[in-house]
Design an enzyme around this catalytic site. Structure first.
Site, PDB file in Angstrom:
ATOM      1  N   ASN A  95       0.595   3.588   2.274  1.00 41.97           N
ATOM      2  CA  ASN A  95       0.268   2.376   1.526  1.00 41.97           C
ATOM      3  C   ASN A  95      -1.012   1.751   2.073  1.00 41.97           C
ATOM      4  OD1 ASN A  95       2.618   2.908   0.220  1.00 41.97           O
ATOM      5  ND2 ASN A  95       3.819   1.364   1.297  1.00 41.97           N
ATOM      6  N   HIS A 112      -4.084   6.443   4.206  1.00 42.19           N
ATOM      7  CA  HIS A 112      -4.907   6.445   2.987  1.00 42.19           C
ATOM      8  C   HIS A 112      -5.881   5.282   2.920  1.00 42.19           C
ATOM      9  CE1 HIS A 112      -1.715   9.198   0.909  1.00 42.19           C
ATOM     10  NE2 HIS A 112      -2.428   9.822   1.817  1.00 42.19           N
ATOM     11  N   CYS A 156     -27.568  -1.388   4.716  1.00 42.38           N
ATOM     12  CA  CYS A 156     -28.426  -0.280   4.268  1.00 42.38           C
ATOM     13  C   CYS A 156     -28.747  -0.323   2.772  1.00 42.38           C
ATOM     14  CB  CYS A 156     -27.791   1.063   4.635  1.00 42.38           C
ATOM     15  SG  CYS A 156     -26.422   1.514   3.574  1.00 42.38           S
ATOM     16  N   GLY A 193      10.671   5.376   0.990  1.00 41.10           N
ATOM     17  CA  GLY A 193       9.977   4.976  -0.233  1.00 41.10           C
ATOM     18  C   GLY A 193       8.789   5.845  -0.572  1.00 41.10           C
ATOM     19  N   THR A 194       8.878   7.113  -0.210  1.00 40.49           N
ATOM     20  CA  THR A 194       7.807   8.047  -0.569  1.00 40.49           C
ATOM     21  C   THR A 194       8.408   9.255  -1.281  1.00 40.49           C
ATOM     22  OG1 THR A 194       6.079   9.540   0.255  1.00 40.49           O
ATOM     23  CG2 THR A 194       7.853   8.996   1.803  1.00 40.49           C
TER      24      THR A 194
HETATM   25  P1  OAD Z   1       5.325   7.669  -5.089  1.00 38.61           P
HETATM   26  O1  OAD Z   1       5.112   6.752  -6.230  1.00 38.61           O
HETATM   27  O2  OAD Z   1       4.936   9.097  -5.265  1.00 38.61           O
HETATM   28  O3  OAD Z   1       6.849   7.639  -4.635  1.00 38.61           O
HETATM   29  C1  OAD Z   1       7.541   6.435  -4.434  1.00 38.61           C
HETATM   30  C2  OAD Z   1       8.973   6.765  -4.057  1.00 38.61           C
HETATM   31  O4  OAD Z   1       9.638   5.547  -3.704  1.00 38.61           O
HETATM   32  C3  OAD Z   1       9.781   7.425  -5.174  1.00 38.61           C
HETATM   33  O5  OAD Z   1      10.376   8.632  -4.705  1.00 38.61           O
HETATM   34  C4  OAD Z   1      10.863   6.372  -5.492  1.00 38.61           C
HETATM   35  O6  OAD Z   1      12.084   6.966  -5.856  1.00 38.61           O
HETATM   36  C5  OAD Z   1      10.974   5.642  -4.161  1.00 38.61           C
HETATM   37  N1  OAD Z   1      11.536   4.283  -4.231  1.00 38.61           N
HETATM   38  C6  OAD Z   1      11.446   3.375  -5.226  1.00 38.61           C
HETATM   39  N2  OAD Z   1      12.120   2.239  -4.902  1.00 38.61           N
HETATM   40  C7  OAD Z   1      12.638   2.430  -3.669  1.00 38.61           C
HETATM   41  C8  OAD Z   1      13.442   1.645  -2.795  1.00 38.61           C
HETATM   42  N3  OAD Z   1      13.853   0.403  -3.110  1.00 38.61           N
HETATM   43  N4  OAD Z   1      13.806   2.174  -1.590  1.00 38.61           N
HETATM   44  C9  OAD Z   1      13.386   3.410  -1.244  1.00 38.61           C
HETATM   45  N5  OAD Z   1      12.646   4.207  -2.035  1.00 38.61           N
HETATM   46  C10 OAD Z   1      12.268   3.735  -3.228  1.00 38.61           C
HETATM   47  O7  OAD Z   1       4.563   6.996  -3.844  1.00 38.61           O
HETATM   48  P2  OAD Z   1       4.001   7.686  -2.502  1.00 38.61           P
HETATM   49  O8  OAD Z   1       4.892   8.757  -2.031  1.00 38.61           O
HETATM   50  O9  OAD Z   1       3.702   6.565  -1.586  1.00 38.61           O
HETATM   51  O10 OAD Z   1      -2.408   8.189  -2.602  1.00 38.61           O
HETATM   52  O11 OAD Z   1       2.657   8.322  -3.020  1.00 38.61           O
HETATM   53  C11 OAD Z   1       1.838   8.989  -2.086  1.00 38.61           C
HETATM   54  C12 OAD Z   1       0.387   8.862  -2.474  1.00 38.61           C
HETATM   55  O12 OAD Z   1       0.209   9.284  -3.825  1.00 38.61           O
HETATM   56  C13 OAD Z   1      -0.154   7.433  -2.473  1.00 38.61           C
HETATM   57  O13 OAD Z   1      -0.492   6.956  -1.193  1.00 38.61           O
HETATM   58  C14 OAD Z   1      -1.364   7.557  -3.350  1.00 38.61           C
HETATM   59  C15 OAD Z   1      -0.825   8.471  -4.437  1.00 38.61           C
HETATM   60  O14 OAD Z   1      -1.750   9.337  -4.999  1.00 38.61           O
HETATM   61  C16 OAD Z   1      -3.699   7.852  -2.821  1.00 38.61           C
HETATM   62  O15 OAD Z   1      -4.029   7.082  -3.676  1.00 38.61           O
HETATM   63  C17 OAD Z   1      -4.669   8.532  -1.914  1.00 38.61           C
END
Ligand code: OAD
Length: 262
Positions: A95, A112, A156, A193-194
């Protein structure tokens, strides 16, 4: 993978938490994937987050990441962020919203980048600055001036940009190495939450497991079958409920070391 419920125990001293957008959803920030996910609902937006689209995508970058920064600052940290701080977990976060720092976590690796900061488009220039929040909605959120940032780098003269890692870019120098070291040396590795889909962050859980840590995914919507090869436990519960329970329990253990074991 075990179907038994995982609970954090007193001997789990070195806790590393890899966090993602799901942890900040309760602060009003959208996730990237799944229902309401900003990438899934706007595939063009995801495509525009590529390093090859610079500099013409700069107004879009300011609008998307500036709004993340503003929303996070206004909402503040969630119960899950506060619980991880209370657990003194080492944070590796995908995040960019700064909510772990707002919650009081002092050991945070931002894999990130950070929506709270601006940098220069010129890689050789070291200029950087913190964004400011102007609650004046009449201003254009795709304009860096909306966040108190100049269009041109004062050092720059190159354009300024949010300090976010775009697709096709390297992670910030040293952050991945630091995160890998913490991962190799933890007792418990939590993925919170990923979706565990984006490398190199998604490679940290397998590294933790190979190094002997217990690996735990906390996600109410987790696809347990997909994650079985990587996680010892998949806790299909809301992260705020689980983490708050663990933090409360740890606090009671500190006050009363003779508390009954589970
Ligand atoms: P995602 O949107 O891919 O995944 C979010 C996850 O959080 C999902 O699996 C949901 O099921 C879960 N979730 C939702 N509510 C929740 C809760 N209350 N408790 C626990 N889990 C919950 O997000 P990221 O894995 O963070 O990168 O995405 C990774 C990267 O993809 C980001 O940092 C971004 C994106 O492209 C860049 O922009 C470089």
């Amino acid at each position: 993978m075990s179907n038994r419920q995982f609970e954090l125990r007193p001997h789990h001293e070195r806790v590393v938490a890899l966090t993602g957008a799901g942890l900040s959803a309760a602060a009003g920030l959208a996730t990237f994937r799944g229902p309401g996910g900003i990438w899934d609902e706007n595939p063009d937006l995801e495509a525009a987050m590529d390093v090859d689209r610079l500099p013409e995508n700069l107004p879009l970058l300011w609008r998307v990441w500036g709004s993340v920064f503003e929303k996070a600052l206004i909402a503040g940290p969630t119960p899950g962020h506060r619980a991880l701080a209370a657990l003194e977990a080492k944070i590796l976060t995908q995040n960019v919203d700064g909510l772990h720092q707002f919650a009081g976590s002092h050991d945070v690796d931002e894999l990130h980048g950070s929506a709270a900061q601006a940098v220069c488009l010129n890689h050789e220039c070291q200029w950087r600055a913190y964004l400011a929040v102007h609650l004046d909605e009449s201003r254009d959120p795709s304009d860096p001036a909306h966040y108190g940032i100049p269009h041109k780098c004062p050092a720059c003269g190159a354009p300024t940009r949010p300090d976010i890692v775009l697709f096709g870019e390297m992670l910030p120098t040293g952050v991945l190495e630091h995160s890998e070291n913490a991962t190799r040396n933890c007792d418990v590795f939590l993925a919170v939450g990923t979706s565990n889909t984006v490398a190199p962050a998604a490679l940290l859980a397998p590294l933790a497991r190979a190094c002997g840590a217990v690996t735990v995914c906390i996600d109410p919507y987790a696809d347990s079958a997909r994650l079985a090869g990587v996680f010892d436990y998949v806790v299909r519960e809301d992260a705020h409920t689980v983490l708050t329970r663990w933090a409360d329990r740890r606090l009671r253990e500190k006050r009363n070391p003779f508390l009954d074991p589970f």
